[in-house]
Design an enzyme around this catalytic site. Structure first.
Site, PDB file in Angstrom:
ATOM      1  N   GLY A   1      59.728 -25.754  22.796  1.00 61.19           N
ATOM      2  CA  GLY A   1      59.917 -25.117  21.491  1.00 61.19           C
ATOM      3  C   GLY A   1      60.200 -26.167  20.432  1.00 61.19           C
TER       4      GLY A   1
ATOM      5  N   GLN B   1      63.220 -29.444  12.412  1.00 62.80           N
ATOM      6  CA  GLN B   1      63.279 -30.622  13.290  1.00 62.80           C
ATOM      7  C   GLN B   1      62.300 -31.709  12.875  1.00 62.80           C
ATOM      8  OE1 GLN B   1      63.144 -28.065  17.078  1.00 62.80           O
ATOM      9  NE2 GLN B   1      64.277 -29.881  17.711  1.00 62.80           N
TER      10      GLN B   1
ATOM     11  N   CYS C   1      67.293 -30.194  23.750  1.00 60.84           N
ATOM     12  CA  CYS C   1      66.682 -30.064  22.432  1.00 60.84           C
ATOM     13  C   CYS C   1      65.967 -31.365  22.116  1.00 60.84           C
ATOM     14  CB  CYS C   1      67.772 -29.794  21.398  1.00 60.84           C
ATOM     15  SG  CYS C   1      67.149 -29.605  19.724  1.00 60.84           S
ATOM     16  N   LEU C   2      64.767 -31.257  21.555  1.00 60.65           N
ATOM     17  CA  LEU C   2      64.010 -32.474  21.237  1.00 60.65           C
ATOM     18  C   LEU C   2      64.729 -33.321  20.186  1.00 60.65           C
ATOM     19  CD1 LEU C   2      60.346 -31.095  21.235  1.00 60.65           C
ATOM     20  CD2 LEU C   2      61.508 -32.417  23.025  1.00 60.65           C
TER      21      LEU C   2
ATOM     22  N   HIS D   1      67.145 -20.155  20.671  1.00 63.38           N
ATOM     23  CA  HIS D   1      67.462 -21.558  20.360  1.00 63.38           C
ATOM     24  C   HIS D   1      66.671 -22.011  19.123  1.00 63.38           C
ATOM     25  CE1 HIS D   1      67.916 -25.944  21.808  1.00 63.38           C
ATOM     26  NE2 HIS D   1      67.051 -26.007  20.810  1.00 63.38           N
ATOM     27  N   GLU D   2      65.385 -21.651  19.075  1.00 64.94           N
ATOM     28  CA  GLU D   2      64.550 -22.082  17.939  1.00 64.94           C
ATOM     29  C   GLU D   2      64.941 -21.370  16.653  1.00 64.94           C
ATOM     30  OE1 GLU D   2      63.042 -24.726  18.398  1.00 64.94           O
ATOM     31  OE2 GLU D   2      63.148 -24.640  20.585  1.00 64.94           O
TER      32      GLU D   2
ATOM     33  N   HIS E   1      67.798 -22.939  14.977  1.00 63.27           N
ATOM     34  CA  HIS E   1      67.472 -24.119  14.168  1.00 63.27           C
ATOM     35  C   HIS E   1      67.233 -23.734  12.704  1.00 63.27           C
ATOM     36  CE1 HIS E   1      67.242 -27.608  16.776  1.00 63.27           C
ATOM     37  NE2 HIS E   1      66.508 -26.968  17.675  1.00 63.27           N
TER      38      HIS E   1
HETATM   39 NI    NI Z   1      66.193 -27.558  19.669  1.00 66.09          NI
END
Ligand code: NI
Length: 172
Positions: free
Chosen positions: A45, A50, A94-95, A136-137, A140
């Protein structure tokens, strides 16, 4: 085109993103770039903040089994309409917080409404990893990270490690 992913801590990851009112070709291209960036990472995701774009857009694909067809989802203005009382706990990453993981408990099922890349209203109920990932997304877009769910001490520890990794990467 792959886009650079912001690494925590970064003030842009703490901002509330703006709703998208018209899906332009530019935004469609952005969603393609986000999918490419996510698959390349690899991740399941990615949210627009991000990559430093403060608009309400997320992409995800939680198909994990080898050989199973991918299922890329592009969601503009995603909203959780309903969440189950039953919860589930996943080890999340998380990226934007590379190499750090923590268990987070969230509703096990959520119904989400969004606009797809053609501007059609969509609605679907997600469970298992998909439910966790979509929540989670969407977090963000509210400037919220998975480490906001864990103890302050653990959060500080992860933030220090992420800061260190970020410095190392900046140095190349
Ligand atoms: Ni994340």
């Amino acid at each position: 085109m792959k886009r650079p992913i912001l690494i925590h801590p970064d003030p842009r990851l703490k901002k509330v993103a703006t709703p998208v009112d018209d899906i332009s070709d530019e935004l469609r291209k952005l969603s393609d770039d986000m999918l490419e960036t996510m698959y390349d990472a690899p991740g399941i995701g990615l949210a627009a903040p991000q990559i430093g774009i403060l608009q309400r857009l997320i992409v995800l694909d939680c198909v994990k089994e080898e050989g199973e067809a991918p299922r890329p989802l592009v969601m503009f203005n995603p909203e959780v309409l309903a969440a189950s009382d039953v919860t589930s706990t996943y080890e999340e990453g998380c990226l934007s917080i590379p190499e750090q993981y923590a268990e987070v408990t969230r509703p096990a099922e959520v119904t989400v409404r969004w606009m797809d890349r053609d501007g059609n209203a969509r609605e679907e109920t997600f469970d298992k990893l998909w439910a966790t990932c979509v929540q989670h997304e969407i977090d963000h877009l509210e400037g919220k990270l998975f480490i906001d769910y864990i103890s302050p001490m653990r959060r500080q520890m992860i933030t220090r490690k992420s800061q260190k990794l970020k410095r190392e990467r900046a140095r190349g």
